[in-house]
Design an enzyme around this catalytic site. Structure first.
Site, mmCIF file in Angstrom:
data_model
loop_
_atom_site.group_PDB
_atom_site.id
_atom_site.type_symbol
_atom_site.label_atom_id
_atom_site.label_comp_id
_atom_site.label_asym_id
_atom_site.label_seq_id
_atom_site.Cartn_x
_atom_site.Cartn_y
_atom_site.Cartn_z
ATOM 1 N N GLN A 1 -2.724 -12.053 8.082
ATOM 2 C CA GLN A 1 -2.894 -12.030 6.322
ATOM 3 C C GLN A 1 -2.217 -12.864 5.522
ATOM 4 O OE1 GLN A 1 -2.773 -8.203 3.968
ATOM 5 N NE2 GLN A 1 -1.569 -8.700 3.466
ATOM 6 N N SER B 1 3.882 1.492 7.671
ATOM 7 C CA SER B 1 4.202 2.548 7.561
ATOM 8 C C SER B 1 3.315 3.800 8.259
ATOM 9 C CB SER B 1 3.272 2.533 6.139
ATOM 10 O OG SER B 1 3.258 2.248 4.832
ATOM 11 N N GLN C 1 -10.766 -2.830 1.703
ATOM 12 C CA GLN C 1 -9.841 -2.981 3.177
ATOM 13 C C GLN C 1 -10.568 -2.746 4.511
ATOM 14 O OE1 GLN C 1 -6.289 -4.007 1.260
ATOM 15 N NE2 GLN C 1 -5.392 -3.654 3.389
ATOM 16 N N HIS D 1 9.387 -3.309 3.286
ATOM 17 C CA HIS D 1 8.416 -3.468 1.930
ATOM 18 C C HIS D 1 10.484 -4.148 0.982
ATOM 19 C CE1 HIS D 1 5.818 -0.872 3.370
ATOM 20 N NE2 HIS D 1 4.882 -1.976 3.146
ATOM 21 N N HIS E 1 9.212 0.889 3.314
ATOM 22 C CA HIS E 1 9.937 1.103 4.054
ATOM 23 C C HIS E 1 10.703 0.048 3.733
ATOM 24 C CE1 HIS E 1 7.799 -1.627 6.860
ATOM 25 N NE2 HIS E 1 6.854 -0.360 5.725
ATOM 26 N N MET F 1 1.036 -1.392 0.124
ATOM 27 C CA MET F 1 -0.372 0.139 -0.082
ATOM 28 C C MET F 1 0.620 1.280 0.105
ATOM 29 S SD MET F 1 -3.959 -0.956 1.708
ATOM 30 C CE MET F 1 -3.377 -0.241 3.822
HETATM 31 O O1 PAF Z 1 0.131 -5.652 3.305
HETATM 32 C C1 PAF Z 1 -0.668 -4.294 3.066
HETATM 33 O O2 PAF Z 1 -0.174 -3.807 2.327
HETATM 34 C C2 PAF Z 1 -1.860 -4.506 2.101
HETATM 35 O O3 PAF Z 1 -2.630 -6.111 3.283
HETATM 36 C C3 PAF Z 1 -2.073 -5.761 0.284
HETATM 37 C C4 PAF Z 1 -1.622 -7.277 0.625
HETATM 38 C C5 PAF Z 1 -0.491 -4.780 0.085
HETATM 39 C C6 PAF Z 1 -3.437 -5.607 -0.105
HETATM 40 O O4 PAF Z 1 -4.275 -4.549 0.151
#
Ligand code: PAF
Length: 281
Positions: free
Chosen positions: A153, A186, A61, A37, A34, A30
């Site tokens: 997730q 973030s 979401q 990522h 940082h 998203m």
């Molecule tokens: O983990 C995230 O940043 C979000 O939930 C994702 C997997 C990009 C989906 O929007």
């Protein structure tokens, strides 16, 4: 590095990559990237010829009372980081190009998403699964990389890939901590200096739990949960949950569990933070 804003353009590019025999690795994000990522992009680089990073603050979401509007964004810096880590393409769509105004199809999960974060964020995982499915259909990845920081997730996405037969390998990157051991996120940008200092109680609780669970197995569950609740509350945090769950199905752990997830969500100021560790027995 290519930059795509239209879903159709990304899909055409991905199809072309596939036709020329390239292996595509996708890192869904998203944005406001940082070091956490960056480490996922590094993993993708090792596993794909093409590395596509999606940068999309996915509205579906977020519940209406959540931080969609103030979620931090810095597209230029994100692109710099992606390029420096060897991404070959960035996909940054506008919400209108991802969601038709009369959309009526969702991808949902009915068991794993009802616990932990799913309790206080009931529509969250439906939004995540829907957008991740769309990203898989657009980027056509052979492999997709997600962070262990969002442990629930990751477990739910693996279940979706299994249950819906997506031809995508899911790879998980380690949770990355800042120098003060706060898990990188973030959302850390919202914390004041004082909140940030007090938020260290979360990672301290995770380290304590990891040590005790490794030493004593599931016998340590009650004690580590109690410790974390007390430690975080004393630091001024409001605990959403502290739980230990079987990492294979997010059920309550038993003596025959092969591994557990210790997971925490707590609010400091107005910022909800999550942290966790996986312990295998
Ligand atoms: O983990 C995230 O940043 C979000 O939930 C994702 C997997 C990009 C989906 O929007």
């Amino acid at each position: 590095m290519k930059i795509f804003h239209q879903p159709g353009e990304l899909q055409a590019y991905a199809l072309e990559c596939k036709r020329s025999g390239k292996r595509i690795a996708l890192v869904p994000t998203m944005g406001f990237l940082h070091a956490g990522h960056a480490s996922l992009i590094d993993i993708a680089r090792e596993r794909g010829d093409e590395v596509i990073v999606s940068i999309f603050v996915n509205p579906t979401q977020f519940a209406p009372n959540e931080d969609l509007d103030k979620y931090p964004r810095d597209f230029e810096n994100d692109c710099r980081l992606c390029e420096a880590h060897g991404a070959t393409a960035v996909f940054a769509p506008a919400p209108e190009s991802m969601y038709a105004s009369d959309r009526s199809i969702w991808v949902d999960e009915t068991t794993l998403s009802k616990v932990l974060c799913g309790k206080s964020r009931p529509i969250h995982f439906r939004g995540v699964l829907t957008v991740v499915s769309k990203l898989f259909n657009l980027a056509l990845p052979d492999v997709a990389v997600f962070g262990k920081k969002d442990a629930q997730q990751a477990i739910i996405i693996k279940r979706m890939v299994r249950d819906l037969n997506f031809p995508v390998e899911i790879v998980l990157g380690d949770l990355i901590r800042d120098t003060d051991n706060v898990a990188m996120s973030s959302r850390n940008r919202y914390l004041s200096e004082d909140e940030r200092r007090r938020a260290r109680s979360i990672s301290e609780s995770v380290f304590y739990a990891e040590k005790q669970l490794k030493a004593q197995g599931v016998a340590a569950v009650d004690e580590v949960v109690e410790y974390a609740r007390k430690h975080i509350t004393e630091a001024g945090g409001v605990v959403d949950y502290v739980e230990v769950r079987d990492s294979s199905d997010l059920e309550a752990p038993t003596a025959s569990s092969c591994g557990v997830l210790f997971a925490v969500a707590a609010v400091f100021g107005t910022t909800r933070l999550i942290d966790n560790c996986f312990v295998d027995f």
